[in-house]
Write an enzyme that holds these catalytic residues in place. Structure first.
Site, mmCIF file in Angstrom:
data_model
loop_
_atom_site.group_PDB
_atom_site.id
_atom_site.type_symbol
_atom_site.label_atom_id
_atom_site.label_comp_id
_atom_site.label_asym_id
_atom_site.label_seq_id
_atom_site.Cartn_x
_atom_site.Cartn_y
_atom_site.Cartn_z
ATOM 1 N N GLY A 109 30.046 40.811 31.068
ATOM 2 C CA GLY A 109 30.774 40.240 32.230
ATOM 3 C C GLY A 109 31.763 38.994 31.718
ATOM 4 N N GLY A 110 32.089 37.863 32.683
ATOM 5 C CA GLY A 110 32.549 36.756 32.248
ATOM 6 C C GLY A 110 31.640 35.739 31.939
ATOM 7 N N GLY B 254 28.224 36.615 30.705
ATOM 8 C CA GLY B 254 27.129 37.183 29.937
ATOM 9 C C GLY B 254 27.071 38.599 29.654
ATOM 10 N N ASP C 29 34.208 37.819 43.687
ATOM 11 C CA ASP C 29 34.647 38.388 42.505
ATOM 12 C C ASP C 29 34.241 39.960 42.970
ATOM 13 O OD1 ASP C 29 35.702 39.216 40.053
ATOM 14 O OD2 ASP C 29 33.718 38.871 38.996
#
Length: 455
Positions: free
Chosen positions: A125-126, A128, A240
């Protein structure tokens, strides 16, 4: 030199000092006193150099203090609970709790993931990479490993821990624990959800399985909406929402995950960062104008998820026409024309099953309402959930009608005409759309700070 002379040199102005020395030695003019003049120049030089060095020293000290403050914030993110964190004591690596969740030793998580080998990666993901692991007590876990242990990552880490530890819902992923403030890396430990994401099953590496039948998709929509309703009732905006963040267990029950961008609202800060938030294709169009993500932003993103569920298409696809790269635009165009047959996945039985035809059309109309560019025109998540449950409750009645039609003859099985509300749904026909950006390189409206979002 006598003590009194040193005292005069340090505390008297140079001119007064020369006058005293003249009287003492019988000197008359400056030409008779070259030593005093030399001392005067050296004194000025010494004083000037001292002032410059002092100023530089002060600047260096200020810089060091500031850097130490930043490092202290990053390294003591668990300081609010140090009394229950024995790992804060030298020589102890773990045990204790943080916000009521266990603190794991880094060594155990490293062992659980086989030293974070690439073969153990199950998500990226953004903030980790997520690894599959097994704890010493036998529990399977998903370990999120933040990319960098810096101020920004610590902030995201703390945010996710603080939010998840105060939430309990059957459709939210459970947080088992985290590493301590002395850990070499920041790690979050979640329950392991084995059946991938909704995105995997719709248009990813599990898409060919055909396991996501229409009843399962409708159930996914209801359970996801239920989780979001719970978040909003708990004063949390997910920010998100997307099919990659909707996990599925072996029974296809939903577990909403990834709260790195989530925020409690109303917030106590006056400004928020204008760096693009969320995921392209799912972002609220109003974010272009005000850089605010609210509960109605979650509604918009969920509208995109609904369209994915009925179409099996990805939220962003550069192979589509330019104005249809975003699935939201593509869907709006089709719904405005009542061309549901061009939007809904035919493999769901749209053209052969009366019940599926009617239910998918109703879900498309609901998604259309969620995708309104003006957030005030969108329903709340509570209303969305109520409508989805009503559609499901009518499913059995529609299926019975379909079975009756099948017993009478095939002519009765022709799909019904478009929804009578179709013309009513076309609210955007005269509205200029402001779609979510289709790439992370899209031009954002502004780079200035704006008031933070509130409910």
């Amino acid at each position: 030199m006598e003590t009194s002379t040193w005292t005069l040199l340090l505390h008297s102005p140079p001119k007064k000092f020369r006058q005293i020395q003249k009287r003492k030695h019988g000197l008359k003019g400056e030409e008779d006193y070259p030593v005093a003049v030399g001392n005067d120049n050296r004194l000025k030089l010494a004083l000037g150099s001292g002032i410059s060095a002092g100023g530089i020293t002060i600047l260096i000290i200020c810089f060091i203090i500031r850097q130490r403050h930043k490092r202290k914030y990053a390294s003591t993110f668990l300081s609010r609970n140090t009394s229950s964190d024995p790992s804060s004591q030298p020589g102890l690596e773990t045990t204790g709790t943080y916000f009521g969740i266990p603190i794991f030793p880094y060594s155990e998580l490293e062992e659980a993931t086989y030293h974070f080998v690439p073969d153990r990666e199950i998500g990226d993901g953004g903030f980790g990479t997520v690894y599959h692991g097994q704890l010493r007590d036998g529990r399977e876990v998903a370990v999120k490993r933040l990319y960098e242990n810096n101020y920004r990552r610590v902030e995201q880490f703390m945010n996710e821990v603080q939010i998840l530890t105060r939430l309990r819902h059957r459709n939210l992923v459970s947080l088992y624990g985290c590493t301590s403030r002395h850990s070499r890396e920041l790690l979050l430990v979640y329950e392991f959800i084995p059946n991938g994401t909704v995105a995997d099953h719709l248009h990813g590496n599990r898409a060919d399985s055909g396991l996501l039948t229409w009843p399962i998709r409708l159930s996914i929509a209801i359970e996801t909406a239920s989780a979001l309703c719970y978040l909003h009732a708990s004063d949390v905006v997910h920010r998100d929402v997307k099919t990659k963040n909707i996990l599925l267990d072996n029974s296809f029950c939903v577990k909403v995950a990834d709260f790195g961008l989530s925020r409690l609202f109303p917030t106590d800060v006056t400004h928020v960062s204008t760096a693009p938030q969320g995921t392209p294709g799912y972002v609220d169009p109003e974010y272009h104008l005000c850089h605010q993500l609210t509960d109605k932003s979650d509604v918009y993103s969920f509208g995109v998820v609904l369209i994915e569920l009925i179409s099996s298409l990805p939220a962003v696809d550069f192979s589509r026409l330019k104005h249809e790269i975003n699935l939201s635009n593509y869907a709006i165009n089709k719904i405005q024309k009542c061309a549901f047959h061009e939007l809904i996945d035919p493999h769901l039985g749209f053209n052969s099953d009366l019940a599926v035809n009617r239910m998918t059309t109703l879900v498309a109309e609901l998604a259309f309402r969620c995708l309104q560019p003006d957030k005030e025109m969108r329903p709340s998540m509570d209303e969305v959930l109520e409508i989805l449950k009503e559609i499901e409750s009518n499913r059995h009645e529609l299926e019975n009608m379909d079975a009756a039609a099948d017993s009478v003859g095939s002519s009765m099985r022709e799909p019904p005409p478009p929804s009578p509300d179709c013309d009513e749904v076309g609210l955007l026909k005269s509205v200029q759309l402001m779609p979510s950006p289709d790439s992370t390189t899209a031009q954002w409206a502004s780079r200035s700070t704006t008031p933070s979002a509130s409910a």
